[in-house]
Design a protein around this motif. Sequence first.
Motif, PDB file in Angstrom:
ATOM      1  N   ALA A  79      31.425 -15.065  24.930  1.00 34.85           N
ATOM      2  CA  ALA A  79      31.454 -16.900  25.477  1.00 34.85           C
ATOM      3  C   ALA A  79      30.446 -17.544  24.642  1.00 34.85           C
ATOM      4  O   ALA A  79      30.202 -18.358  24.416  1.00 34.85           O
ATOM      5  N   VAL A  80      28.850 -16.318  24.597  1.00 39.43           N
ATOM      6  CA  VAL A  80      28.213 -17.483  24.355  1.00 39.43           C
ATOM      7  C   VAL A  80      28.989 -17.980  22.213  1.00 39.43           C
ATOM      8  O   VAL A  80      28.284 -18.925  22.253  1.00 39.43           O
ATOM      9  N   ASP A 104      31.039 -18.261  21.402  1.00 40.73           N
ATOM     10  CA  ASP A 104      32.192 -19.767  21.896  1.00 40.73           C
ATOM     11  C   ASP A 104      31.548 -21.025  22.200  1.00 40.73           C
ATOM     12  O   ASP A 104      32.435 -21.641  22.354  1.00 40.73           O
ATOM     13  N   THR A 105      30.627 -21.024  22.789  1.00 44.61           N
ATOM     14  CA  THR A 105      30.045 -21.541  23.367  1.00 44.61           C
ATOM     15  C   THR A 105      29.266 -22.489  21.543  1.00 44.61           C
ATOM     16  O   THR A 105      29.113 -23.545  21.902  1.00 44.61           O
ATOM     17  N   PRO A 117      32.707 -23.775  19.770  1.00 41.43           N
ATOM     18  CA  PRO A 117      34.083 -24.410  20.709  1.00 41.43           C
ATOM     19  C   PRO A 117      35.086 -24.888  19.589  1.00 41.43           C
ATOM     20  O   PRO A 117      35.050 -25.100  18.879  1.00 41.43           O
ATOM     21  N   SER A 151      37.630 -21.953  17.116  1.00 37.36           N
ATOM     22  CA  SER A 151      36.433 -21.615  17.833  1.00 37.36           C
ATOM     23  C   SER A 151      36.099 -20.442  17.019  1.00 37.36           C
ATOM     24  O   SER A 151      36.332 -19.652  16.012  1.00 37.36           O
ATOM     25  N   SER A 205      31.496 -24.333  32.524  1.00 34.66           N
ATOM     26  CA  SER A 205      32.160 -24.771  31.295  1.00 34.66           C
ATOM     27  C   SER A 205      30.984 -25.439  30.155  1.00 34.66           C
ATOM     28  O   SER A 205      29.264 -24.926  30.275  1.00 34.66           O
ATOM     29  N   GLN A 206      31.786 -25.844  28.789  1.00 35.76           N
ATOM     30  CA  GLN A 206      30.729 -26.228  28.037  1.00 35.76           C
ATOM     31  C   GLN A 206      29.414 -26.414  27.950  1.00 35.76           C
ATOM     32  O   GLN A 206      28.497 -26.251  27.776  1.00 35.76           O
ATOM     33  N   ARG A 252      27.362 -24.162  30.150  1.00 37.68           N
ATOM     34  CA  ARG A 252      26.936 -23.325  28.824  1.00 37.68           C
ATOM     35  C   ARG A 252      25.401 -24.030  27.888  1.00 37.68           C
ATOM     36  O   ARG A 252      24.698 -22.914  27.831  1.00 37.68           O
ATOM     37  N   GLU A 253      25.609 -24.828  27.387  1.00 36.71           N
ATOM     38  CA  GLU A 253      24.844 -25.230  26.418  1.00 36.71           C
ATOM     39  C   GLU A 253      23.702 -25.460  27.483  1.00 36.71           C
ATOM     40  O   GLU A 253      22.498 -25.545  26.650  1.00 36.71           O
ATOM     41  N   LYS A 298      22.639 -17.823  18.177  1.00 41.13           N
ATOM     42  CA  LYS A 298      23.064 -19.116  17.445  1.00 41.13           C
ATOM     43  C   LYS A 298      23.076 -18.933  16.054  1.00 41.13           C
ATOM     44  O   LYS A 298      24.608 -19.265  15.245  1.00 41.13           O
ATOM     45  N   THR A 346      24.494 -29.547  20.770  1.00 33.15           N
ATOM     46  CA  THR A 346      25.105 -29.375  21.322  1.00 33.15           C
ATOM     47  C   THR A 346      25.262 -28.855  20.654  1.00 33.15           C
ATOM     48  O   THR A 346      25.777 -29.532  18.656  1.00 33.15           O
TER      49      THR A 346
END
Length: 677
Positions: free
Chosen positions: A35-36, A38-39, A42, A57, A98-99, A102-103, A124, A489
């Motif tokens: 999930a991280v 894909d954040t 994405p 992604s 949500s995106q 998450r951000e 990141k 972002t």
Amino acid sequence: MFGCGESALVSKLNEATDEESQFVLTENQISTLSAVCDTVVPSIHRDDDEFGVWGRSAIDLGADQAVLEAIEDMDPESRAGMAELLDMLELQGFPRLSQASREQTLTTMSLASRDAAVGIGALKGLTLFFAYGLPPNPAWPQLGFSGPASAPPDIEKPIVPLTPADGDVLEADAVIVGSGAGGGVIAGRLAEAGLKVIVLEAGGYFNEADFDQTEVGGYSRFYWRGGPTPTADMNISLQAGAMLGGGTVINWTNCLDPKPWVREEWATDYGLSNLTSPEFEAHVQSIRQRLGVNDQCSELNPGQQSWRDGAERLGWSWETVERNWDPDLHDPVMAGYMGWGDQSGAKQSTLKTYLQDAVDNGADVIVNCFAERVLVEEGRAVGVSARIGDAGITVRAPQVVIAAGALESPALLLRSGIGGPATGDYLRLHPCTSVFADYGTDQKSWWGPPHAGIVDEFSPGVDDDGYGFLIEGAQYTTGLAASAIPFTTAAEHKAALADFKNSTSTIGLIRDFGHGRVVIDENGQAQPLYSLSEPRDVATSRRALESQIRLHEASGARRIYVLAEGLPVWRVGDDVDAFVARSARIPLRAGGARLFSAHQMGTCRMGEDPETSVADPRGELHYTPGVWIGDGSAFPTSSGTNPMITIMSLASRTAEQIIDAAGIDRAQANPETEAIS
């Protein structure tokens, strides 16, 4: 090597054979890691997504699997920290957010503690590096990059390394730890004089047949600790070569001579008395001749042409770079990949010159060999103990040369308990800020040598007490560039990369007056520390940032970005003075400007005072006869220029002292070598 999708990650749970490899993340941790990733990268729908960069992604690109493998390769403490961080995110329901949420969660957690900021920054950076660097990469057409130009050629390795067995004791006249710019020269000079030489290299042996022209392959195999590595305080990202031939095999071939004011300072203030003499100049010229330094292979790509034109508009001086590159083998396309090795064979590294000379004169080379300690008996050196994997070996020699680079050389001395109080101190880095700019047309930054020209208007010189800066280029990358562009972002980061082919980057390389330090951890491993806080260096760095901004504006850029948290941007029509003022407020540390260094110097420096230097002006340790410093760690201060020629010239000078200490008449051993003096 790298799979795709969360299912591939989960399959890692079933892999493990021994205690070390049995570290695996839990299924929940892996789900959170995916999930991280894909954040950070994405899938975002865009109608004008010609190459699918917006729509793909991190999972689509296999970056999540690569990040998992990177975590599993970390040291146990870092792995445990990553697992804890993922647990904290999972407790907040991160995969189900949500995106936007998450951000925001990543931003909020980064502000919670330094450890959290470091961990999230690493996740990141790794995600971006692999998402845009893994080959073959579907994002490359959007970035203006076609990928590797050719397959590695089938070329035999001309050096045959020794493969000693566990417990072997080898005998030599001199053992040299390290094979880069300094160690390679000393090996060549000593072997030429008739000494029996053994070279120990911690890295592997690679040549054209191993250079696949990918940054993932290049960084992981040829660089210290697998690629750009932050200092222990996270302030500066370091790059250093770690292979036979050292940094000379993967550097950018910028051949700048030691400056007169630096020679004068080292001679006057530190006792290196002959550096201003014709004798030392003869060393410099002999190095240039052996490397074949010339200015015939320094074509400018469109980005560099823009800087040159901008410098002319501003009335700033510009210098074409001289390079150690064979014109007969030159191909500007091949030159663009040189940071990951040169397939063409044009680069005249120590691997092709001085190390080959040494082997031709009877020297032996041992690779993948980590020197653990210098052996001392009755106060003087008698050799080195080292290991090759699980095997331990000893090399007995009355002359020991430490040339493992300014990060590893002090660590070896500290593990050995020798060197005196200055060991590891006075770490200089030539800290670099970076600015990249969008010019609206394809800059073809992947083409040609990364260093083909320099803006030297502010070159360190007499007028500024010897502490100025250079504006230089950098090698084109996709993965490293993506990870270096600060993440604000996901949409803004993808937008910054959408026009990447139209962009070009500069670095502002300062001659640092302040310094850091290298210490060792509980396992005896090098830990560099560096804070860019000395007032003169802060002022010089801010001048370098301002000058890069003004250069890009004068060169016709339509957007200018400072590589710093928040990714400050100037657009045509904005007030450039206000942007410069904003840039001047950026902290020069972790959490502020992205700082880089490919030049490490000074941690075993030469000088007359045993309290503030490690070696005497000849290069021999003050307190331990028979131990010599033969790399950039010997610099009394920073050189203010790309240091390769200075390292090699000092190494040639030190080699003569070692030959004399060994009782060899240089004139009789080799009249041509004696002619250098």
